[in-house]
Every structure is written in structure tokens, then in C-alpha cells.
Design a protein around this motif. Sequence first.
Motif, PDB file in Angstrom:
ATOM      1  N   VAL A  93       0.844  -1.200   0.000  1.00  0.00           N
ATOM      2  CA  VAL A  93       0.000   0.000   0.000  1.00  0.00           C
ATOM      3  C   VAL A  93       0.878   1.249   0.000  1.00  0.00           C
ATOM      4  N   ALA A  94       1.935   1.229   0.812  1.00  0.00           N
ATOM      5  CA  ALA A  94       2.862   2.367   0.874  1.00  0.00           C
ATOM      6  C   ALA A  94       3.588   2.536  -0.458  1.00  0.00           C
ATOM      7  N   VAL A 113       2.484   1.666  -3.454  1.00  0.00           N
ATOM      8  CA  VAL A 113       1.524   2.199  -4.427  1.00  0.00           C
ATOM      9  C   VAL A 113       1.328   3.695  -4.203  1.00  0.00           C
ATOM     10  N   LYS A 114       1.252   4.131  -2.943  1.00  0.00           N
ATOM     11  CA  LYS A 114       1.113   5.565  -2.646  1.00  0.00           C
ATOM     12  C   LYS A 114       2.320   6.340  -3.156  1.00  0.00           C
ATOM     13  N   GLU A 115       3.494   5.775  -2.950  1.00  0.00           N
ATOM     14  CA  GLU A 115       4.723   6.444  -3.384  1.00  0.00           C
ATOM     15  C   GLU A 115       4.777   6.561  -4.911  1.00  0.00           C
ATOM     16  N   THR A 126       2.194   6.466  -6.952  1.00  0.00           N
ATOM     17  CA  THR A 126       1.129   7.396  -7.337  1.00  0.00           C
ATOM     18  C   THR A 126       1.603   8.836  -7.192  1.00  0.00           C
ATOM     19  N   ALA A 127       2.293   9.122  -6.090  1.00  0.00           N
ATOM     20  CA  ALA A 127       2.831  10.465  -5.864  1.00  0.00           C
ATOM     21  C   ALA A 127       3.859  10.827  -6.936  1.00  0.00           C
ATOM     22  N   GLN A 140       1.919  11.763 -10.035  1.00  0.00           N
ATOM     23  CA  GLN A 140       1.254  13.057  -9.871  1.00  0.00           C
ATOM     24  C   GLN A 140       2.238  14.219  -9.823  1.00  0.00           C
ATOM     25  N   ALA A 178      -0.934   1.954  -9.231  1.00  0.00           N
ATOM     26  CA  ALA A 178      -0.597   3.354  -8.981  1.00  0.00           C
ATOM     27  C   ALA A 178      -0.974   4.226 -10.179  1.00  0.00           C
ATOM     28  N   GLU A 200      -4.648   4.811 -10.071  1.00  0.00           N
ATOM     29  CA  GLU A 200      -4.982   5.768  -9.005  1.00  0.00           C
ATOM     30  C   GLU A 200      -4.612   7.199  -9.393  1.00  0.00           C
ATOM     31  N   ALA A 201      -3.543   7.348 -10.176  1.00  0.00           N
ATOM     32  CA  ALA A 201      -3.102   8.675 -10.604  1.00  0.00           C
ATOM     33  C   ALA A 201      -3.839   9.136 -11.861  1.00  0.00           C
TER      34      ALA A 201
END
Length: 190
Positions: free
Chosen positions: A7-8, A10-12, A14-15, A18, A60, A63-64
Motif C-alpha cells: 500500500v505504501a 503504491v502511494k509512493e 502514485t505520488a 502526480q 498506482a 490511481e493517478a
Amino acid sequence: MAKPEKVAAVKEITALFQGSNAAVLTEYRGLSVAQLTQLRTTLGPDTTYAVLKNTLATIAAKEAGVTAFEGQLSGPSAIAFIAGDPVEAAKGLRDFARTNPQLVVKSGLLEGRAISAADVTALADLESREVLLSKVAGVLKASQAKAAALFQAPLSKTVRTVEALREKQAAGAPADAAAAEAPAAETVDA
């Protein structure tokens, strides 16, 4: 249930999507860790070259809101996330691929639009943003100088004409040069 590490990750990723104005998907099969490190150095501080798990990168990207890499995330994939000048990063990838043919550019993303590998190469062939801006500034400066010369010539002629008229008036000569040169009207005796 997803693992917290994934999860972390994927967040990274995605960031990174973005925060980038461009991204280039590559395949790095056959490159050593030392070569990848050299590539990262070549790309500069504004580009993050990340070796990713395809499933995490796919999640990711969704999500982005990135659709440029759909169906292309297979095999050993890495993405160059470009926050700076995309031309410089594309040049770095192109030049590195020339000496290391194992690096294959698959496709790219530029300001939200999907671009092909050929487009990435074309981007690399452009001059950098700074060079293009300096050329535009040079053209503007040259055209400004020409425009100033065009406006200055009629103005200086007008100023000289006005100054000549003023000097004639000060010397007692008639203001209108044509009137001064015209013959006096003949008088008729009655």
C-alpha cells in the motif's frame, strides 16, 4: 487484504506520477546495478528512475489517472519520472541507450498525453528549454532593434524638419518654405 508495504509502495508511485510532468516507461533487461546507477546519475536530480513491480505500477497508474502505460507493464520495467525538463531526460535516456542497447524505451507520458517510443526519441532531438528560450529572446531582441530603427528614422526626420522650421522662424524667415519661394502676387493698377 493488501500488505502495508505494498500500500505504501503504491502511494509512493502514485505520488511520483502526480508530481511529474512526464514519464518514460523502459525495459532494462540485462543491465547491471552499476549501469542502472550510472543511468540515474545521467538523468539528473529532477528525474527519478524507479525499477517497479508491474502490478504495483499498474495500480498506482490507475490511481493517478494515467492510462498511457496500460498493457505495457510487463517484463523488467522501470519508469523515469521527470519533474524537470523532459527534453534533457529524454536525451539522457537516448544517449544511455546508444551505449547500452539493453535499455529499451517502450513509451512515455508527456503532460498527461501518451507518447510513443518514437515520440520520446523526437523529444530527445529537440534542443533544451533554455536553448530554445535564449533563441526566442535573441529573435525578439533583433526584431525589437529593427522595429526601433524603423520608428526612429521617421521620428528623427520629423524632428529635423521641425527644428529647421523653428530655426527659420527664429531667423525671421517665413515659416512655410513654399510660401517663401512663391512669387509675390502681382498687383494690377486701376
